[in-house]
Design a protein around this motif. Structure first.
Motif, PDB file in Angstrom:
ATOM      1  N   GLY A 180       0.861  -1.342   0.241  1.00 33.82           N
ATOM      2  CA  GLY A 180      -0.164   0.051   0.075  1.00 33.82           C
ATOM      3  C   GLY A 180       0.827   1.387  -0.208  1.00 33.82           C
ATOM      4  N   ALA A 181       1.709   1.471   0.784  1.00 30.15           N
ATOM      5  CA  ALA A 181       3.083   2.505   1.068  1.00 30.15           C
ATOM      6  C   ALA A 181       3.615   2.535  -0.550  1.00 30.15           C
ATOM      7  N   LEU A 182       3.785   1.434  -0.805  1.00 26.28           N
ATOM      8  CA  LEU A 182       4.751   1.712  -2.437  1.00 26.28           C
ATOM      9  C   LEU A 182       3.744   2.704  -3.444  1.00 26.28           C
ATOM     10  N   ALA A 183       2.361   1.685  -3.365  1.00 27.14           N
ATOM     11  CA  ALA A 183       1.845   2.004  -4.494  1.00 27.14           C
ATOM     12  C   ALA A 183       0.810   3.185  -4.205  1.00 27.14           C
ATOM     13  N   THR A 184       0.768   3.821  -2.506  1.00 24.09           N
ATOM     14  CA  THR A 184       0.842   5.511  -2.710  1.00 24.09           C
ATOM     15  C   THR A 184       1.991   6.503  -3.428  1.00 24.09           C
ATOM     16  N   ALA A 185       2.847   6.140  -2.752  1.00 22.68           N
ATOM     17  CA  ALA A 185       4.288   7.010  -3.136  1.00 22.68           C
ATOM     18  C   ALA A 185       4.049   7.065  -4.516  1.00 22.68           C
ATOM     19  N   ALA A 186       4.291   5.903  -5.552  1.00 21.67           N
ATOM     20  CA  ALA A 186       4.054   5.698  -6.605  1.00 21.67           C
ATOM     21  C   ALA A 186       3.200   6.327  -7.253  1.00 21.67           C
ATOM     22  N   TRP A 187       1.955   6.624  -7.115  1.00 25.97           N
ATOM     23  CA  TRP A 187       1.063   7.736  -7.265  1.00 25.97           C
ATOM     24  C   TRP A 187       1.679   9.045  -7.281  1.00 25.97           C
ATOM     25  N   ASP A 188       1.627   9.223  -6.402  1.00 27.28           N
ATOM     26  CA  ASP A 188       2.168  10.591  -5.516  1.00 27.28           C
ATOM     27  C   ASP A 188       3.507  10.819  -6.752  1.00 27.28           C
ATOM     28  N   ALA A 189       3.886  10.210  -7.052  1.00 23.93           N
ATOM     29  CA  ALA A 189       5.024  10.389  -7.976  1.00 23.93           C
ATOM     30  C   ALA A 189       5.310  10.370  -9.718  1.00 23.93           C
ATOM     31  N   GLY A 190       3.800  10.422  -9.686  1.00 19.43           N
ATOM     32  CA  GLY A 190       3.442  10.300 -10.791  1.00 19.43           C
ATOM     33  C   GLY A 190       3.132   8.559 -12.231  1.00 19.43           C
ATOM     34  N   PHE A 191       4.055   7.553 -11.715  1.00 17.39           N
ATOM     35  CA  PHE A 191       3.697   6.513 -11.880  1.00 17.39           C
ATOM     36  C   PHE A 191       2.107   6.139 -12.370  1.00 17.39           C
ATOM     37  N   ALA A 192       1.025   5.069 -13.344  1.00 17.61           N
ATOM     38  CA  ALA A 192       0.402   5.110 -13.102  1.00 17.61           C
ATOM     39  C   ALA A 192       0.342   4.233 -11.997  1.00 17.61           C
ATOM     40  N   VAL A 193      -1.046   2.972 -11.505  1.00 17.32           N
ATOM     41  CA  VAL A 193      -0.907   2.794 -10.313  1.00 17.32           C
ATOM     42  C   VAL A 193      -2.435   1.968 -11.067  1.00 17.32           C
ATOM     43  N   SER A 194      -2.401   0.871 -11.133  1.00 17.73           N
ATOM     44  CA  SER A 194      -4.135   0.738 -11.297  1.00 17.73           C
ATOM     45  C   SER A 194      -5.257  -0.601 -10.522  1.00 17.73           C
ATOM     46  N   ARG A 195      -5.703  -1.139 -11.459  1.00 15.90           N
ATOM     47  CA  ARG A 195      -6.458  -2.298 -10.697  1.00 15.90           C
ATOM     48  C   ARG A 195      -6.344  -3.636 -12.671  1.00 15.90           C
ATOM     49  N   HIS A 196      -6.269  -2.411 -13.644  1.00 23.50           N
ATOM     50  CA  HIS A 196      -6.254  -2.421 -14.650  1.00 23.50           C
ATOM     51  C   HIS A 196      -5.955  -3.822 -14.814  1.00 23.50           C
ATOM     52  N   ASP A 197      -7.085  -4.478 -16.316  1.00 23.27           N
ATOM     53  CA  ASP A 197      -6.185  -5.966 -16.296  1.00 23.27           C
ATOM     54  C   ASP A 197      -4.948  -6.271 -17.348  1.00 23.27           C
ATOM     55  N   GLN A 198      -4.725  -4.813 -17.943  1.00 24.06           N
ATOM     56  CA  GLN A 198      -3.800  -5.187 -18.742  1.00 24.06           C
ATOM     57  C   GLN A 198      -2.364  -4.477 -17.875  1.00 24.06           C
ATOM     58  N   ALA A 199      -2.920  -4.076 -16.669  1.00 24.18           N
ATOM     59  CA  ALA A 199      -1.569  -3.447 -15.635  1.00 24.18           C
ATOM     60  C   ALA A 199      -0.322  -4.608 -15.407  1.00 24.18           C
ATOM     61  N   THR A 200       1.151  -4.088 -15.189  1.00 22.92           N
ATOM     62  CA  THR A 200       1.594  -5.283 -15.254  1.00 22.92           C
ATOM     63  C   THR A 200       2.562  -4.998 -13.218  1.00 22.92           C
ATOM     64  N   PRO A 201       1.330  -6.792 -13.186  1.00 23.12           N
ATOM     65  CA  PRO A 201       1.649  -6.627 -11.491  1.00 23.12           C
ATOM     66  C   PRO A 201       3.050  -6.595 -11.268  1.00 23.12           C
ATOM     67  N   ILE A 202       2.962  -6.428 -10.154  1.00 23.67           N
ATOM     68  CA  ILE A 202       4.525  -5.778  -9.572  1.00 23.67           C
ATOM     69  C   ILE A 202       3.727  -5.913  -7.806  1.00 23.67           C
ATOM     70  N   THR A 203       5.110  -7.743  -7.666  1.00 24.18           N
ATOM     71  CA  THR A 203       4.499  -8.246  -6.145  1.00 24.18           C
ATOM     72  C   THR A 203       5.487  -8.045  -5.282  1.00 24.18           C
ATOM     73  N   VAL A 204       4.657  -7.704  -4.220  1.00 25.59           N
ATOM     74  CA  VAL A 204       5.655  -7.320  -2.631  1.00 25.59           C
ATOM     75  C   VAL A 204       5.769  -8.371  -1.836  1.00 25.59           C
ATOM     76  N   THR A 205       6.693  -8.667  -1.091  1.00 28.83           N
ATOM     77  CA  THR A 205       7.150 -10.160  -0.817  1.00 28.83           C
ATOM     78  C   THR A 205       8.493  -9.617   0.234  1.00 28.83           C
ATOM     79  N   GLY A 206       8.802 -11.469   0.172  1.00 24.96           N
ATOM     80  CA  GLY A 206      10.230 -10.658   1.201  1.00 24.96           C
ATOM     81  C   GLY A 206      10.535 -11.633   2.282  1.00 24.96           C
ATOM     82  N   LEU A 207      11.560 -11.739   3.211  1.00 25.05           N
ATOM     83  CA  LEU A 207      12.254 -12.891   3.356  1.00 25.05           C
ATOM     84  C   LEU A 207      11.495 -13.978   4.019  1.00 25.05           C
ATOM     85  N   PRO A 208      10.230 -13.361   4.542  1.00 25.73           N
ATOM     86  CA  PRO A 208       9.369 -15.205   4.896  1.00 25.73           C
ATOM     87  C   PRO A 208       8.797 -15.518   3.904  1.00 25.73           C
ATOM     88  N   ALA A 209       8.737 -15.418   2.758  1.00 24.17           N
ATOM     89  CA  ALA A 209       8.312 -15.845   1.597  1.00 24.17           C
ATOM     90  C   ALA A 209       9.790 -16.741   1.039  1.00 24.17           C
TER      91      ALA A 209
END
Length: 319
Positions: free
Chosen positions: A52-81
């Motif tokens: 959520g923080a990444l999406a908000t900051a990306a939007w504020d920086a002028g990048f398109a953050v979308s639920r659209h089917d054609q949007a490129t998926p960016i997954t947030v994951t980490g050490l436990p995974a």
């Protein structure tokens, strides 16, 4: 379905955007697609706040953050995974995704009750080295960051890792009760979870897991204490496996812009995260070493690559 298949499927679902986007104003991204349109999703609930923080900051920086089917998926994951994949003999992030950026991490702390006989980390380390089986340790579930940290600490001290007795608990509340009740000698956990109780004097921090001291915490780093460990429960952004060059470049541009932005620095400060920016090929190279380190400590703890059907003393709970 085997657990390793479930983990791989979970990452695939997140990468496909079926989990939904974590971000504000996601549907309003039309007109912002010049630098790419991205659907930022957490691999699981534990990464929802980072996504959520990444999406908000990306939007504020002028990048398109979308639920659209054609949007490129960016997954947030980490050490436990990453650790879970190793525990279940599953594919690594390098096999299933395109590494984009290491984002942030949660510093861990080694702590004891205020009345503990261990005066400092040196005292605790000496006891753990001499009597590993009599120094019961605690933290989150087996194989997760708290357990990994203790494995690295024990290995750094030169003790027999498989002799360590570790009890995993579902939350810091149960860990605190075990510490105060004398069931365990010391615990590990994220500093954010324990900072308040440390300040109140209920517990004492013996060491922090990062490479330097932390403001407001009267404890050395593990490196300062002679244990060559720099550790955090990190989070990262990855793209789909085989991500195309132009799309990858746009995603990297987004991650770099966010990491350098004031909103991202502020949310890290507010959440108690440490910014750990690392991008592209440098992140991929670091990730390869982190996979190796994680696999090694899990092996040392007897959790992987063992012919035994039991874990031995290092995994008291969780069967």
């Amino acid at each position: 379905m085997r657990r390793r298949q479930v983990i791989a499927l979970g990452l695939a679902l997140a990468a496909s955007g079926l989990a939904g986007a974590a971000g504000c104003g996601a549907q309003g991204a039309t007109g912002r697609g010049v630098r790419g349109r991205f659907a930022i999703v957490p691999q699981g609930d534990r990464w929802a706040r980072v996504a959520g923080a990444l999406a908000t900051a990306a939007w504020d920086a002028g990048f398109a953050v979308s639920r659209h089917d054609q949007a490129t998926p960016i997954t947030v994951t980490g050490l436990p995974a990453l650790a879970a994949a190793e525990l279940n003999d599953g594919p690594t992030l390098l096999d299933t995704a395109t590494p984009l950026a290491r984002l942030a991490g949660e510093i861990e702390v080694v702590l004891v009750p205020a009345a503990s006989k261990f005066r400092d980390f040196e005292d605790f380390g000496a006891h753990l080295l001499a009597r590993p089986g009599e120094t019961v340790l605690a933290g989150g579930p087996r194989g997760e960051p708290d357990h990994l940290l203790f494995g690295l600490v024990v290995r750094g001290l030169g003790a027999d890792t498989r002799e360590v007795v570790y009890t995993g608990y579902p939350s810091s509340v149960e860990v605190a009760a075990a510490l105060l009740g004398g069931k365990v000698a010391a615990a590990a956990g994220t500093l954010a979870d324990w900072r308040h109780d440390i300040r109140k004097g209920r517990f004492r921090a013996l060491a922090v897991s990062c490479a330097h001291r932390v403001d407001g915490i009267d404890a050395p780093s593990l490196l300062e204490s002679g244990v060559r460990v720099d550790f955090a429960a990190w989070s990262a952004a990855v793209g789909p496996h085989g991500m195309a060059g132009d799309t990858r470049d746009a995603a990297l541009e987004m991650c770099e812009a966010v990491s350098d932005s004031a909103p991202w620095r502020e949310v890290c400060r507010r959440r108690g995260w440490s910014a750990l920016p690392l991008f592209g090929d440098d992140f991929a190279a670091w990730l390869a070493t982190e996979i190796g380190r994680t696999r090694g400590v899990l092996r040392d703890l007897g959790l992987v690559d063992t012919d035994s059907t039991t874990c031995g003393p290092s995994c008291v709970s969780g069967h």
